[in-house]
Design an enzyme around this catalytic site. Structure first.
Site, PDB file in Angstrom:
ATOM      1  N   HIS A 104       0.824  -1.208   0.000  1.00  0.00           N
ATOM      2  CA  HIS A 104       0.000   0.000   0.000  1.00  0.00           C
ATOM      3  C   HIS A 104       0.855   1.253   0.000  1.00  0.00           C
ATOM      4  O   HIS A 104       2.090   1.202   0.045  1.00  0.00           O
ATOM      5  CB  HIS A 104      -0.936  -0.016   1.213  1.00  0.00           C
ATOM      6  CG  HIS A 104      -0.230  -0.162   2.527  1.00  0.00           C
ATOM      7  ND1 HIS A 104       0.602   0.807   3.031  1.00  0.00           N
ATOM      8  CD2 HIS A 104      -0.215  -1.180   3.426  1.00  0.00           C
ATOM      9  CE1 HIS A 104       1.088   0.403   4.187  1.00  0.00           C
ATOM     10  NE2 HIS A 104       0.629  -0.811   4.457  1.00  0.00           N
ATOM     11  N   CYS A 138       2.632  -5.427   6.603  1.00  0.00           N
ATOM     12  CA  CYS A 138       2.503  -4.981   5.214  1.00  0.00           C
ATOM     13  C   CYS A 138       3.793  -4.366   4.684  1.00  0.00           C
ATOM     14  O   CYS A 138       4.740  -4.146   5.420  1.00  0.00           O
ATOM     15  CB  CYS A 138       1.406  -3.929   5.113  1.00  0.00           C
ATOM     16  SG  CYS A 138      -0.211  -4.560   5.573  1.00  0.00           S
TER      17      CYS A 138
END
Lengths: 198, 194
Positions: A158, A174
């Protein structure tokens, strides 16, 4: 740079908890303070080291069908090769801030989201019950302007709310990129693009 | 060099039992280099003398235009001692890689971040190519520190990821770059290529 400094300060001052939210995460680890030799306290903080390893897709993927993304968590870099092998993009990334949060192996992109809404995972909520229900699109969204959901639940590639996280162990698992980088990558990849966390 | 000098060069008492152990545990093969560099201090162009652990005996470690050549030679000797001990081919300094590594050390100081990316997003692959390097870059090692090049190499040897780059069997050429801030803080960049 994607964001003005002021926002970072606001985040750090007012909303320390907010900054802590995301997949990109709680308190991002600062680099160590390098101690000068005169100050011989025996502190281990005598150096900040880093390394970058050059990769070739053949060492990590059987083919380039739908393209391939390699997240080298050690080098804190994301590599991308398109299906026709016409380019090799390398972007700096944030990486998980601890071993327990680190997933490695092969997965794929299962969903592409523009301007994603961020919702804390149950685990994050357990760690910090004061987390908001969700954060909509905008500069304070810990996932930044784009999110690529992976086959592993809760794991994403992201964007970012705080550029200081890039190149540092700052996430809950992440891989975060500068927003302009994730926006570029977003247009090149598709559902089914191969992803390996190394 | 007269005999007494030569003897002095070999007397390098460690500063404490702790450091002695560390020196021994580390890279035994470094000892020869350290002794050589201690002797090299007699040359005005030489970098400061190192103790048995590879640390500068002066505390601070000024790297200057005059001594940078010797600093690089000592680095490549240190790397090669370590590689040879592992049965690997030696590496040589490459002018283009030195140029690109120097540029990156300066860039890291400006960015205030010990990492492999340039302010323009470049990697060591891009920077080596721009400097005219014609081989393949295998990896790059970074240290933000007050420590000497010998200590930096020793530190890289202690972590699997960084050691793997230093001991890449394909490596043939390296570039050691450095930028020193007024505080004497050093930004080392070691680019490893074939």
């Amino acid at each position: 740079m994607p964001f003005p400094r002021t926002r970072r300060y606001v985040l750090k001052l007012g909303a320390a908890t907010m900054a802590s939210l995301a997949c990109p995460a709680l308190v991002y680890a600062q680099d160590t303070t390098v101690i000068a030799p005169a100050d011989s306290t025996g502190s281990p903080s005598r150096h900040n080291t880093a390394s970058f390893r050059v990769h070739h897709w053949e060492d990590h993927f059987p083919n380039l069908q739908k393209g391939a993304i390699l997240c080298d968590l050690e080098s804190r870099a994301l590599h991308y090769w398109p299906e026709d092998d016409s380019q090799h993009l390398i972007f700096p990334s944030s990486v998980p801030r601890s071993e327990e949060l680190t997933q490695t192996g092969l997965t794929e992109i299962v969903l592409k989201r523009r301007n994603p809404t961020w919702i804390p995972t149950p685990n994050m909520r357990a760690l910090d019950p004061t987390l908001p229900e969700s954060i909509g699109p905008g500069p304070d969204n810990p996932m930044g302007s784009r999110a690529l959901n992976l086959g592993w639940q809760y794991y994403r590639i992201h964007g970012i709310d705080d550029i200081a996280k890039i190149g540092r162990p700052a996430s809950s698992g992440c891989v975060g990129l500068f927003n302009d980088h994730v926006e570029h990558l977003f247009e090149l990849v598709e559902v089914g693009t191969q992803v390996r966390f190394l | 060099m007269n005999p007494s000098m030569a003897r002095q060069c070999h007397i390098l008492p460690p500063t404490s039992p702790g450091t002695a152990q560390r020196g021994l545990r580390l890279i035994a093969s470094l000892a020869a280099i350290v002794v050589l560099s201690a002797c090299a201090q007699l040359n005005p162009n030489a970098p400061p003398r190192l103790d048995a652990t590879g640390a500068s005996v002066q505390g601070v470690y000024p790297v200057t235009e005059r001594n940078i050549g010797q600093v690089r030679s000592r680095a490549v000797d240190t790397v090669n001692q370590t590689r040879l001990a592992g049965g690997l081919a030696p590496v040589a300094l490459d002018p283009a890689l030195i140029q690109s590594a120097d540029g990156h050390s300066r860039s890291m100081s400006q960015q205030g971040r010990a990492w492999s990316f340039g302010a323009d997003g470049s990697t060591s692959i891009d920077r080596a190519r721009r400097a005219g390097f014609d081989g393949r870059v295998l990896g790059e090692l970074i240290s933000e520190t007050y420590e000497t090049e010998v200590q930096a190499i020793e530190t890289w040897m202690q972590t699997p990821a960084t050691r793997a780059i230093l001991l890449d069997p394909r490596a043939r050429r390296i570039g050691l770059g450095v930028f020193q801030e007024p505080s004497n803080k050093l930004w080392w960049t070691l680019t490893v290529a074939n």
